[in-house]
Design a protein around this motif. Structure first.
Motif, PDB file in Angstrom:
ATOM      1  N   ASP A 218      50.411  13.317  65.762  1.00 13.85           N
ATOM      2  CA  ASP A 218      50.154  14.749  65.641  1.00 13.85           C
ATOM      3  C   ASP A 218      49.038  15.176  66.599  1.00 13.85           C
ATOM      4  O   ASP A 218      47.900  14.731  66.469  1.00 13.85           O
ATOM      5  CB  ASP A 218      49.744  15.076  64.197  1.00 13.85           C
ATOM      6  CG  ASP A 218      49.750  16.567  63.916  1.00 13.85           C
ATOM      7  OD1 ASP A 218      49.652  17.354  64.885  1.00 13.85           O
ATOM      8  OD2 ASP A 218      49.843  16.945  62.740  1.00 13.85           O
ATOM      9  N   PRO A 219      49.346  16.053  67.571  1.00 15.15           N
ATOM     10  CA  PRO A 219      48.302  16.498  68.515  1.00 15.15           C
ATOM     11  C   PRO A 219      47.171  17.265  67.838  1.00 15.15           C
ATOM     12  O   PRO A 219      46.037  17.257  68.312  1.00 15.15           O
ATOM     13  CB  PRO A 219      49.065  17.385  69.507  1.00 15.15           C
ATOM     14  CG  PRO A 219      50.322  17.774  68.806  1.00 15.15           C
ATOM     15  CD  PRO A 219      50.655  16.655  67.884  1.00 15.15           C
ATOM     16  N   LYS A 220      47.467  17.944  66.723  1.00 17.73           N
ATOM     17  CA  LYS A 220      46.414  18.672  66.009  1.00 17.73           C
ATOM     18  C   LYS A 220      45.393  17.699  65.421  1.00 17.73           C
ATOM     19  O   LYS A 220      44.186  17.981  65.420  1.00 17.73           O
ATOM     20  CB  LYS A 220      47.025  19.530  64.909  1.00 17.73           C
ATOM     21  CG  LYS A 220      47.900  20.656  65.439  1.00 17.73           C
ATOM     22  CD  LYS A 220      48.463  21.486  64.299  1.00 17.73           C
ATOM     23  CE  LYS A 220      49.343  22.619  64.835  1.00 17.73           C
ATOM     24  NZ  LYS A 220      49.923  23.435  63.742  1.00 17.73           N
TER      25      LYS A 220
ATOM     26  N   LEU B 210      44.731  14.755  66.693  1.00 19.93           N
ATOM     27  CA  LEU B 210      43.978  14.233  67.828  1.00 19.93           C
ATOM     28  C   LEU B 210      42.895  15.211  68.264  1.00 19.93           C
ATOM     29  O   LEU B 210      41.767  14.811  68.584  1.00 19.93           O
ATOM     30  CB  LEU B 210      44.929  13.939  68.995  1.00 19.93           C
ATOM     31  CG  LEU B 210      45.939  12.813  68.789  1.00 19.93           C
ATOM     32  CD1 LEU B 210      46.918  12.742  69.949  1.00 19.93           C
ATOM     33  CD2 LEU B 210      45.225  11.474  68.627  1.00 19.93           C
ATOM     34  N   GLU B 211      43.248  16.496  68.264  1.00 19.16           N
ATOM     35  CA  GLU B 211      42.263  17.524  68.621  1.00 19.16           C
ATOM     36  C   GLU B 211      41.129  17.562  67.607  1.00 19.16           C
ATOM     37  O   GLU B 211      39.950  17.690  67.965  1.00 19.16           O
ATOM     38  CB  GLU B 211      42.963  18.882  68.706  1.00 19.16           C
ATOM     39  CG  GLU B 211      42.052  20.014  69.127  1.00 19.16           C
ATOM     40  CD  GLU B 211      41.522  19.828  70.539  1.00 19.16           C
ATOM     41  OE1 GLU B 211      40.382  20.268  70.789  1.00 19.16           O
ATOM     42  OE2 GLU B 211      42.245  19.246  71.372  1.00 19.16           O
ATOM     43  N   MET B 212      41.470  17.447  66.339  1.00 15.78           N
ATOM     44  CA  MET B 212      40.443  17.432  65.302  1.00 15.78           C
ATOM     45  C   MET B 212      39.532  16.221  65.455  1.00 15.78           C
ATOM     46  O   MET B 212      38.307  16.318  65.276  1.00 15.78           O
ATOM     47  CB  MET B 212      41.101  17.409  63.923  1.00 15.78           C
ATOM     48  CG  MET B 212      40.111  17.461  62.760  1.00 15.78           C
ATOM     49  SD  MET B 212      40.931  17.233  61.173  1.00 15.78           S
ATOM     50  CE  MET B 212      41.366  15.489  61.285  1.00 15.78           C
TER      51      MET B 212
ATOM     52  N   ARG C   9      38.769  14.685  68.214  1.00 20.55           N
ATOM     53  CA  ARG C   9      37.859  14.931  69.326  1.00 20.55           C
ATOM     54  C   ARG C   9      36.744  15.890  68.913  1.00 20.55           C
ATOM     55  O   ARG C   9      35.583  15.731  69.308  1.00 20.55           O
ATOM     56  CB  ARG C   9      38.638  15.499  70.523  1.00 20.55           C
ATOM     57  CG  ARG C   9      39.423  14.457  71.294  1.00 20.55           C
ATOM     58  CD  ARG C   9      39.947  15.007  72.603  1.00 20.55           C
ATOM     59  NE  ARG C   9      41.041  15.963  72.378  1.00 20.55           N
ATOM     60  CZ  ARG C   9      42.312  15.633  72.363  1.00 20.55           C
ATOM     61  NH1 ARG C   9      42.666  14.358  72.547  1.00 20.55           N
ATOM     62  NH2 ARG C   9      43.238  16.544  72.160  1.00 20.55           N
ATOM     63  N   SER C  10      37.110  16.880  68.111  1.00 19.40           N
ATOM     64  CA  SER C  10      36.104  17.863  67.658  1.00 19.40           C
ATOM     65  C   SER C  10      35.027  17.203  66.806  1.00 19.40           C
ATOM     66  O   SER C  10      33.849  17.573  66.872  1.00 19.40           O
ATOM     67  CB  SER C  10      36.788  18.980  66.867  1.00 19.40           C
ATOM     68  OG  SER C  10      37.729  19.660  67.664  1.00 19.40           O
ATOM     69  N   TYR C  11      35.419  16.238  66.013  1.00 18.67           N
ATOM     70  CA  TYR C  11      34.465  15.558  65.134  1.00 18.67           C
ATOM     71  C   TYR C  11      33.813  14.344  65.807  1.00 18.67           C
ATOM     72  O   TYR C  11      33.046  13.629  65.175  1.00 18.67           O
ATOM     73  CB  TYR C  11      35.165  15.106  63.852  1.00 18.67           C
ATOM     74  CG  TYR C  11      35.358  16.226  62.855  1.00 18.67           C
ATOM     75  CD1 TYR C  11      34.352  16.580  61.972  1.00 18.67           C
ATOM     76  CD2 TYR C  11      36.558  16.940  62.814  1.00 18.67           C
ATOM     77  CE1 TYR C  11      34.520  17.615  61.059  1.00 18.67           C
ATOM     78  CE2 TYR C  11      36.742  17.977  61.911  1.00 18.67           C
ATOM     79  CZ  TYR C  11      35.719  18.306  61.038  1.00 18.67           C
ATOM     80  OH  TYR C  11      35.896  19.339  60.136  1.00 18.67           O
TER      81      TYR C  11
ATOM     82  N   ARG D 213      36.944   6.023  70.287  1.00 18.19           N
ATOM     83  CA  ARG D 213      38.301   5.606  70.638  1.00 18.19           C
ATOM     84  C   ARG D 213      38.853   4.628  69.610  1.00 18.19           C
ATOM     85  O   ARG D 213      40.038   4.672  69.276  1.00 18.19           O
ATOM     86  CB  ARG D 213      38.308   4.961  72.025  1.00 18.19           C
ATOM     87  CG  ARG D 213      38.044   5.948  73.157  1.00 18.19           C
ATOM     88  CD  ARG D 213      38.138   5.269  74.504  1.00 18.19           C
ATOM     89  NE  ARG D 213      37.941   6.214  75.594  1.00 18.19           N
ATOM     90  CZ  ARG D 213      37.960   5.893  76.884  1.00 18.19           C
ATOM     91  NH1 ARG D 213      38.187   4.618  77.235  1.00 18.19           N
ATOM     92  NH2 ARG D 213      37.766   6.800  77.798  1.00 18.19           N
TER      93      ARG D 213
ATOM     94  N   VAL E 202      39.957   6.641  66.579  1.00 16.19           N
ATOM     95  CA  VAL E 202      41.216   7.356  66.858  1.00 16.19           C
ATOM     96  C   VAL E 202      42.391   6.385  66.820  1.00 16.19           C
ATOM     97  O   VAL E 202      43.446   6.679  66.245  1.00 16.19           O
ATOM     98  CB  VAL E 202      41.146   8.057  68.229  1.00 16.19           C
ATOM     99  CG1 VAL E 202      42.511   8.632  68.604  1.00 16.19           C
ATOM    100  CG2 VAL E 202      40.098   9.158  68.202  1.00 16.19           C
TER     101      VAL E 202
END
Length: 250
Positions: free
Chosen positions: A135-137, A139-141, A143-145, A149, A152
């Protein structure tokens, strides 16, 4: 059980109708030959060596397929370079690989290479699909937090890839076993099920040919069931089969 008895009965009727054991031996004759085989040491040596080759080929194929899929997912150039090679592997007949490998390798290594090449594209395809399906969302979350690596990978990519990876492993195990035996038939290494299959054909020992074929089928079922059971015990998941379509889209 009823279905098995039906087919055994049909086999017995067909063998009786043909009346030529050289062409079609009956189930009783084949079972008697099978019973004689399991009582001798060469039988178990052949089974052990064939299974060792299959497990080695499977391990190599799984590791290479996973590593290459992960690398290609994050490096587009690597993916562009690998796609034609994997497409070639999928399109090339198994017999061609075996014959070519016999030119380069010793007979005992040919089944390992052949089995690994059967496993690699399936694992590659399913792992690639699992990585792309993350889910790209999320992954974006991450990165935000400020996830590292490692976090993730462990918390997002592994859960996304795991079902497809397990499915690829279960599916490719059976293919690896069949490809390994086929390579043994052509390469005829020492102490191999495929070698005994070839010799049974050459010497017109049809009952032995059927008995060794039965061994291949039974061991294929054992390997697949044992592997699926091990996966369920280790991960708590029951792997799904039939995800080969991912290979075509990788």
């Amino acid at each position: 059980m009823g279905a098995a008895l039906f087919w055994l009965g049909l086999w017995a009727i067909a063998a009786n109708g043909v009346g030529q054991p050289l062409l079609l031996p009956g189930p009783v004759a084949v079972l008697e030959t099978f019973g004689q085989l399991v009582m001798i040491v060469p039988f178990w040596l052949a089974v052990g060596q064939s299974m060792l080759r299959t497990v080695s080929a499977f391990g190599i194929g799984v590791v290479l397929g996973t590593v290459l899929a992960a690398g290609a997912a994050f490096f587009p150039l690597l993916r562009a370079l690998l796609r034609p090679a994997l497409a070639t592997i999928r399109a090339t007949p198994v017999a061609s690989f075996i014959i070519l490998a016999l030119v380069w390798l010793k007979a005992g290594m040919v089944p390992v290479l052949t089995g690994a090449l059967m496993v690699l594209p399936i694992v590659w395809g399913n792992v690639s699909q699992g990585i792309e399906g993350t889910d790209p969302k999320l992954l974006e979350m991450a990165r935000s937090y400020g996830f590292s690596r490692g976090q993730v990978l462990r918390k997002l990519y592994v859960p996304s890839v795991l079902p497809a990876f397990l499915s690829a492993c279960v599916t490719s195990m059976g293919l690896c076993w069949k490809a390994t035996i086929a390579a043994e038939v052509l390469g005829r290494p020492r102490e191999a099920i495929g070698t005994y299959l070839y010799e049974a054909r050459i010497f017109l020992e049809t009952d032995a040919l059927f008995a060794w074929t039965m061994v291949v089928i039974l061991l294929s079922l054992v390997l697949e069931r044992a592997f699926a059971w091990a996966i369920k015990k280790l991960t708590g998941r029951r792997p799904r089969e039939g995800r080969d379509a991912h290979v075509l889209r990788a």
